[in-house]
Design an enzyme around this catalytic site. Sequence first.
Site, PDB file in Angstrom:
ATOM      1  N   GLU A  92      41.463  15.138 -24.518  1.00 59.29           N
ATOM      2  CA  GLU A  92      40.133  15.325 -25.087  1.00 59.29           C
ATOM      3  C   GLU A  92      40.193  15.492 -26.601  1.00 59.29           C
ATOM      4  O   GLU A  92      39.400  14.909 -27.343  1.00 59.29           O
ATOM      5  CB  GLU A  92      39.461  16.553 -24.453  1.00 59.29           C
ATOM      6  N   CYS A 151      40.338  22.031 -19.906  1.00 54.49           N
ATOM      7  CA  CYS A 151      40.800  23.420 -19.808  1.00 54.49           C
ATOM      8  C   CYS A 151      39.857  24.346 -20.575  1.00 54.49           C
ATOM      9  O   CYS A 151      39.216  23.946 -21.548  1.00 54.49           O
ATOM     10  CB  CYS A 151      42.225  23.549 -20.321  1.00 54.49           C
ATOM     11  N   THR A 180      78.162  16.726  -1.175  1.00 58.15           N
ATOM     12  CA  THR A 180      77.879  15.583  -2.053  1.00 58.15           C
ATOM     13  C   THR A 180      78.617  15.718  -3.369  1.00 58.15           C
ATOM     14  O   THR A 180      79.149  14.737  -3.907  1.00 58.15           O
ATOM     15  CB  THR A 180      76.359  15.482  -2.302  1.00 58.15           C
ATOM     16  N   LEU A 192      73.931  13.785 -11.306  1.00 56.92           N
ATOM     17  CA  LEU A 192      72.575  14.057 -10.831  1.00 56.92           C
ATOM     18  C   LEU A 192      71.558  14.039 -11.971  1.00 56.92           C
ATOM     19  O   LEU A 192      70.679  14.909 -12.058  1.00 56.92           O
ATOM     20  CB  LEU A 192      72.506  15.397 -10.084  1.00 56.92           C
ATOM     21  N   GLU A 196      68.766  14.798  -2.816  1.00 55.78           N
ATOM     22  CA  GLU A 196      69.662  13.657  -2.648  1.00 55.78           C
ATOM     23  C   GLU A 196      70.699  13.855  -1.542  1.00 55.78           C
ATOM     24  O   GLU A 196      71.509  12.978  -1.303  1.00 55.78           O
ATOM     25  CB  GLU A 196      70.339  13.333  -3.984  1.00 55.78           C
ATOM     26  N   GLY A 236      73.651  16.000   1.016  1.00 54.57           N
ATOM     27  CA  GLY A 236      73.888  15.041   2.073  1.00 54.57           C
ATOM     28  C   GLY A 236      73.115  15.244   3.358  1.00 54.57           C
ATOM     29  O   GLY A 236      72.045  15.851   3.383  1.00 54.57           O
TER      30      GLY A 236
END
Length: 375
Positions: free
Chosen positions: A51, A76, A197, A205, A285, A287
């Site tokens: 805005e 807001c 993992t 990651l 992700e 395992g």
Amino acid sequence: MDTLYMEQAIELAKLGKGSTYTNPLVGAVIVKDGAILATGFHQRYGERHAEKMAIDQCETPGDLIDSTMYVTLEPCNHTGKQPPCTQTIIDSGISKVVIAQLDPNPVVAGKGKAYLESHGIQVISGILQDEAEVLNKHYNYFHRSKRPYIVLKQAVSLDGKISVDPLQRTYLTGEETYKRVHEERQYFQAIIAGSGTVLADNPKLLPNEITDFPPIRIILDRKGVTLDFEKYQIYREAIPVWVFTKNDAIENIPDHVRLIPDDHWTISKLVDYLQKEGVQSVYVEGGSRIHDAFLAEDLFEEVITYISPKLIGGNGVSAFSSDRNVLSTKPLTLQSMEAVGEDIRIVSRRGKKDVYRIGSGNRNSQANQKSKSPY
């Protein structure tokens, strides 16, 4: 014409994708006498809102008097990193505000609309609401459900296996899937993997492109077997890593690593912790045991599956596998299916009617199963 201008506001909102962090994507268009005076969008977390950008970009401020603002989310009415947009709108002379979606954040939640109306501004809401809600799926879910939006991601062979051995990384999917997964990671505030993992894959990651708001890497490591800060790649980048563990007797912990100890961690405890920390979205992700633990506690919203045209067979590690007993299936609603290079990407969602796309068509299903399972 309302829908036409709101469509433009929605497209503008998309320009902030990946840069607004915990803030929502928002677009705004200011119109007077059938002409667009100015446009804006929330470009970056902490910076001016859509805005304010639109009002600032109006070349002749006097033209704003008796104009109409189209905005994808309720303005807001509080002071945060920016002043309240409601007061900026009132001060500008805008006389009408058309809102797509009211803000589910309790800090806003109807207060912006009410404040504008109390100052004589006409407010209309609900124009292209469904389309606008898609912009902020994670944000909306977090504030309505009081927990993060959780996606379980897996890569499997045609026979439903994720690897040939629990301690050996198996490359199943192709280069295009690799790129797609790294792109997906950018749009989540946390990425979760189990200790298995980390031991097998030694992953970072992280998305390939590191923004100013990278995801928190979370390791579920009850025994603390991954707490070798030199050996594992996940600790090498000075980007937050949270380790949920029983083992907190560790010295020389890097500043970017947070150990979160508990003798009896469960998935529900984990999710509660993330909610309190304000984490709105989670990409799990794996395992297979971690995925099954989320399934057992019924704490997920989507499953993203990449299927590779390969077979493993034998005693290969199966997806969503553990030693718990099961008595029923978990129906999902198929959302989309597409080819990604040589692989197939399938998105399914639990218990909610939505669009099923392979070309066309709709399918619906409901899911309601709950059990407990520590990771």
